[in-house]
Structures are given as C-alpha cells and as structure tokens.
Write a protein that holds these residues in place. Structure first.
Motif, PDB file in Angstrom:
ATOM      1  N   MET A   1       0.824  -1.205  -0.220  1.00 16.03           N
ATOM      2  CA  MET A   1       0.075   0.054  -0.066  1.00 16.03           C
ATOM      3  C   MET A   1       0.748   1.325   0.068  1.00 16.03           C
ATOM      4  SD  MET A   1      -2.912  -1.144   2.694  1.00 16.03           S
ATOM      5  CE  MET A   1      -4.127   0.387   2.348  1.00 16.03           C
ATOM      6  N   PHE A   2       2.018   1.175   0.833  1.00 15.63           N
ATOM      7  CA  PHE A   2       2.661   2.355   0.965  1.00 15.63           C
ATOM      8  C   PHE A   2       4.163   2.351   0.446  1.00 15.63           C
ATOM      9  CE2 PHE A   2      -0.123   1.988   4.641  1.00 15.63           C
ATOM     10  CZ  PHE A   2      -0.892   2.898   4.496  1.00 15.63           C
ATOM     11  N   GLY A   3       4.623   1.232  -0.286  1.00 15.36           N
ATOM     12  CA  GLY A   3       6.063   1.106  -0.607  1.00 15.36           C
ATOM     13  C   GLY A   3       6.984   1.464   0.870  1.00 15.36           C
ATOM     14  N   ASN A   4       7.917   2.415   0.583  1.00  6.63           N
ATOM     15  CA  ASN A   4       8.843   2.866   1.832  1.00  6.63           C
ATOM     16  C   ASN A   4       8.576   4.440   1.712  1.00  6.63           C
ATOM     17  OD1 ASN A   4       9.826   2.208   4.334  1.00  6.63           O
ATOM     18  ND2 ASN A   4      11.808   2.981   3.719  1.00  6.63           N
ATOM     19  N   SER A   5       7.791   4.922   1.036  1.00  7.10           N
ATOM     20  CA  SER A   5       7.663   6.293   0.774  1.00  7.10           C
ATOM     21  C   SER A   5       7.575   6.969   2.106  1.00  7.10           C
ATOM     22  CB  SER A   5       6.608   6.830  -0.193  1.00  7.10           C
ATOM     23  OG  SER A   5       5.396   6.280   0.266  1.00  7.10           O
ATOM     24  N   ASP A   6       6.737   6.481   2.958  1.00  7.37           N
ATOM     25  CA  ASP A   6       6.508   7.118   4.392  1.00  7.37           C
ATOM     26  C   ASP A   6       7.414   6.492   5.575  1.00  7.37           C
ATOM     27  OD1 ASP A   6       4.337   8.796   3.285  1.00  7.37           O
ATOM     28  OD2 ASP A   6       2.883   7.344   3.477  1.00  7.37           O
ATOM     29  N   GLY A   7       8.388   5.745   5.125  1.00  6.52           N
ATOM     30  CA  GLY A   7       9.315   5.246   6.091  1.00  6.52           C
ATOM     31  C   GLY A   7       8.615   4.010   6.878  1.00  6.52           C
ATOM     32  N   VAL A   8       7.922   3.028   6.221  1.00  5.30           N
ATOM     33  CA  VAL A   8       7.271   2.193   6.991  1.00  5.30           C
ATOM     34  C   VAL A   8       8.120   0.917   7.403  1.00  5.30           C
ATOM     35  CG1 VAL A   8       5.217   2.667   5.803  1.00  5.30           C
ATOM     36  CG2 VAL A   8       6.471   0.977   4.900  1.00  5.30           C
ATOM     37  N   CYS A   9       9.185   0.888   6.609  1.00  2.00           N
ATOM     38  CA  CYS A   9      10.050  -0.149   7.124  1.00  2.00           C
ATOM     39  C   CYS A   9      11.561   0.285   7.685  1.00  2.00           C
ATOM     40  CB  CYS A   9      10.606  -0.956   5.785  1.00  2.00           C
ATOM     41  SG  CYS A   9       9.090  -1.718   5.062  1.00  2.00           S
ATOM     42  N   ILE A  10      11.754  -0.347   8.623  1.00  2.00           N
ATOM     43  CA  ILE A  10      13.236   0.089   9.365  1.00  2.00           C
ATOM     44  C   ILE A  10      14.362   0.012   8.291  1.00  2.00           C
ATOM     45  CG2 ILE A  10      14.941  -0.445  11.003  1.00  2.00           C
ATOM     46  CD1 ILE A  10      12.904  -1.405  12.795  1.00  2.00           C
ATOM     47  N   ASP A  11      15.240   1.358   8.236  1.00  4.11           N
ATOM     48  CA  ASP A  11      16.408   1.197   7.525  1.00  4.11           C
ATOM     49  C   ASP A  11      16.033   1.447   5.925  1.00  4.11           C
ATOM     50  OD1 ASP A  11      17.962   1.264   9.613  1.00  4.11           O
ATOM     51  OD2 ASP A  11      18.265  -0.831   9.314  1.00  4.11           O
ATOM     52  N   GLY A  12      14.636   1.535   5.484  1.00  6.04           N
ATOM     53  CA  GLY A  12      14.032   1.568   4.087  1.00  6.04           C
ATOM     54  C   GLY A  12      14.119   0.121   3.590  1.00  6.04           C
ATOM     55  N   LYS A  13      14.255  -0.984   4.357  1.00  6.12           N
ATOM     56  CA  LYS A  13      14.444  -2.184   3.387  1.00  6.12           C
ATOM     57  C   LYS A  13      13.031  -2.840   3.503  1.00  6.12           C
ATOM     58  CE  LYS A  13      19.187  -3.164   5.126  1.00  6.12           C
ATOM     59  NZ  LYS A  13      19.910  -4.041   5.977  1.00  6.12           N
ATOM     60  N   THR A  14      12.754  -3.052   2.277  1.00  7.08           N
ATOM     61  CA  THR A  14      11.184  -3.311   2.096  1.00  7.08           C
ATOM     62  C   THR A  14      11.076  -5.122   1.868  1.00  7.08           C
ATOM     63  OG1 THR A  14      11.376  -3.005  -0.217  1.00  7.08           O
ATOM     64  CG2 THR A  14      10.426  -1.255   1.192  1.00  7.08           C
ATOM     65  N   ASP A  15      12.139  -5.645   1.660  1.00 10.81           N
ATOM     66  CA  ASP A  15      12.363  -7.174   1.292  1.00 10.81           C
ATOM     67  C   ASP A  15      13.853  -7.862   2.098  1.00 10.81           C
ATOM     68  OD1 ASP A  15      11.967  -9.738   0.411  1.00 10.81           O
ATOM     69  OD2 ASP A  15      12.863  -9.251  -1.472  1.00 10.81           O
ATOM     70  N   PRO A  16      13.309  -8.241   3.387  1.00 15.73           N
ATOM     71  CA  PRO A  16      11.913  -8.281   4.199  1.00 15.73           C
ATOM     72  C   PRO A  16      11.820  -6.852   4.733  1.00 15.73           C
ATOM     73  CG  PRO A  16      13.682  -9.268   5.570  1.00 15.73           C
ATOM     74  CD  PRO A  16      14.434  -8.832   4.219  1.00 15.73           C
ATOM     75  N   CYS A  17      10.681  -6.406   5.043  1.00 14.19           N
ATOM     76  CA  CYS A  17      10.269  -5.323   5.740  1.00 14.19           C
ATOM     77  C   CYS A  17      10.086  -5.766   7.407  1.00 14.19           C
ATOM     78  CB  CYS A  17       8.966  -4.579   5.200  1.00 14.19           C
ATOM     79  SG  CYS A  17       8.495  -3.408   6.193  1.00 14.19           S
ATOM     80  N   VAL A  18      10.777  -4.913   8.020  1.00 12.50           N
ATOM     81  CA  VAL A  18      10.445  -4.762   9.620  1.00 12.50           C
ATOM     82  C   VAL A  18      10.117  -3.290   9.858  1.00 12.50           C
ATOM     83  CG1 VAL A  18      11.737  -4.966  11.904  1.00 12.50           C
ATOM     84  CG2 VAL A  18      12.585  -6.467  10.138  1.00 12.50           C
ATOM     85  N   PRO A  19       8.787  -3.507  10.245  1.00 10.50           N
ATOM     86  CA  PRO A  19       8.005  -2.376  10.242  1.00 10.50           C
ATOM     87  C   PRO A  19       8.566  -1.525  11.298  1.00 10.50           C
ATOM     88  CG  PRO A  19       6.362  -4.026  10.056  1.00 10.50           C
ATOM     89  CD  PRO A  19       7.859  -4.707  10.368  1.00 10.50           C
ATOM     90  N   ILE A  20       8.536  -0.096  11.110  1.00 13.41           N
ATOM     91  CA  ILE A  20       8.900   0.808  12.220  1.00 13.41           C
ATOM     92  C   ILE A  20       7.880   0.919  13.303  1.00 13.41           C
ATOM     93  CG2 ILE A  20      10.167   2.419  10.749  1.00 13.41           C
ATOM     94  CD1 ILE A  20       7.810   4.277  10.862  1.00 13.41           C
ATOM     95  N   ALA A  21       7.935   1.405  14.324  1.00  8.17           N
ATOM     96  CA  ALA A  21       6.865   1.386  15.566  1.00  8.17           C
ATOM     97  C   ALA A  21       5.530   1.587  15.103  1.00  8.17           C
ATOM     98  CB  ALA A  21       7.560   2.047  16.752  1.00  8.17           C
TER      99      ALA A  21
END
Length: 222
Positions: free
Chosen positions: A59-79
């Motif tokens: 839904m968001f990619g990482n444009s809003d910083g949803v994943c730690i360190d900007g890594k989407t594969d795998p993604c560890v969501p920010i808090a």
C-alpha cells in the motif's frame, strides 16, 4: 432505524446540486448479479490472513518510512507502522464491510474481469478486501467523512444522483446508530416524492439481494 443517528459519505468528488423529481430514477449501471460479491461479509476469524508488513509495503512502499532502514524485502515495520497494522487487525474482528464495498466499487468503475460476482473468497481476493478495509483509517478519508457528516440528507442524495448520472459509484455510504455502524455501496436513487428518496445499495451482509435506505429529506431522517 427510524431516526438517523448519522449517515455520511466518504469517497472522491461529486457535487451537491440537483433536483429530485417524483418517480425519477437515477442509476449508475451497477448490477447486483454481476458487480457485487457473491459471498457475505466475514469477520477476521474467517481467514488466516492478517494485515501485516506485506500489506504495508503493497500500500505504501517505503515512501513514508514504514520499514526500518528503508528495507522492504524483508520489511521490519517501524513502531508507528506496526501499531497502525495492529489497529487495522483489531478493527477487522466484526467484519470487512468497508473493504468489500470499496473493492466492488473500484472493480465496477474499472470494468474489471472477471465480474466481481464470479470471484471466490480466496487468499488473493481476501487480501485485496483487507487492504481496501484499511483505507478507512487514512486521515484524508476520515476528514472527508467528517465533512459529509455536517451535510443534510438532501445534499447527500443530490450528490449521489449527480455522480450516478456519470456511471460512477465513488461513494461509500456509512450508516450509524447507537448499536454500531455499517458501510454499504449506493448505486441508484429513486424518488417516491420530492422529499422521499430510496437509495439502492449493495450491502455485503446480504449478497445478491436488493437492499435500500429510505430517506425522508424534509425531516432529515432515514
């Protein structure tokens, strides 16, 4: 429900001008037997799927910083993203009505194939419904919903009629009472009189059935 606790729209576009003529019927062209889901609204316990990091990235990619360190594969969501996903999952417990009607509306407008009524509730379809369900928590959607809550039923009906004339179904209709709320998809409006409108809706609790909301525009009740 005799008296409206609240009935509001959320969606994109639409004007508030228009006239209500007795016996007038304004249709978008949407049909229950092809453009709605054949299966009923379902709760979170009916599927093994959860709204998770895969959905956040979709839904968001990482444009809003949803994943730690900007890594989407795998993604560890920010808090913050993890908390938002948990909130979505908690809200899914009693059903996915918003997701079902938003997905049905989008498929109708896009003339997607196969027809929505032919889809089975498999993992791919369920995942799409869950993501559409989550959109109701976007600030932009909530702000628009709150703006519509200030309008009269006559304004709402006129806006629906104007958009139906274009063959579009851009609004979700939220109906609320002291017992809770429900989202349905309006697709046609007809007038019993200048002051009484019948809004035909796709109601995911009643798949394939003809359902409606009857609105007394003079009394502002439904």
């Amino acid at each position: 429900i005799a008296v409206c606790a609240a009935i509001v729209l959320s969606g994109c576009g639409g004007g508030d001008s228009g006239a209500s003529d007795k016996n007038q019927v304004i249709e978008s062209g949407m049909l229950m037997q092809s453009d709605s889901f054949s299966f009923a609204n379902f709760g979170a316990s009916a599927t093994d799927l959860n709204f998770d990091e895969t959905d956040l990235v979709a839904m968001f990619g990482n444009s809003d910083g949803v994943c730690i360190d900007g890594k989407t594969d795998p993604c560890v969501p920010i808090a913050e993203a993890a908390v938002w996903a948990r909130m979505v999952n908690q809200a899914r417990v009693s059903g996915h009505c918003e997701g079902l009607v938003v997905e049905a509306a989008d498929r109708f407008v896009m003339q997607a194939s196969p027809p929505t009524f032919e889809l089975q509730n498999d993992e791919v379809v369920s995942a799409g419904i869950i993501r559409r369900f989550a959109t109701q928590f976007f600030p932009e959607v909530q702000e628009e919903r709150d703006e519509w809550a200030k309008r009269s039923l006559r304004d709402i009906v006129n806006s629906l009629g104007e958009t139906f004339k274009t063959g579009a179904t851009p609004y979700v209709l939220g109906v609320y009472s002291p017992r809770g709320g429900h989202a349905v998809l309006p697709y046609a409006v007809e007038f019993e009189s200048d002051d009484v409108a019948i809004v035909r809706v796709y109601d995911s609790n009643w798949p394939g059935k003809n359902r409606y909301v009857r609105m007394d525009l003079a009394a502002d009740e439904w």
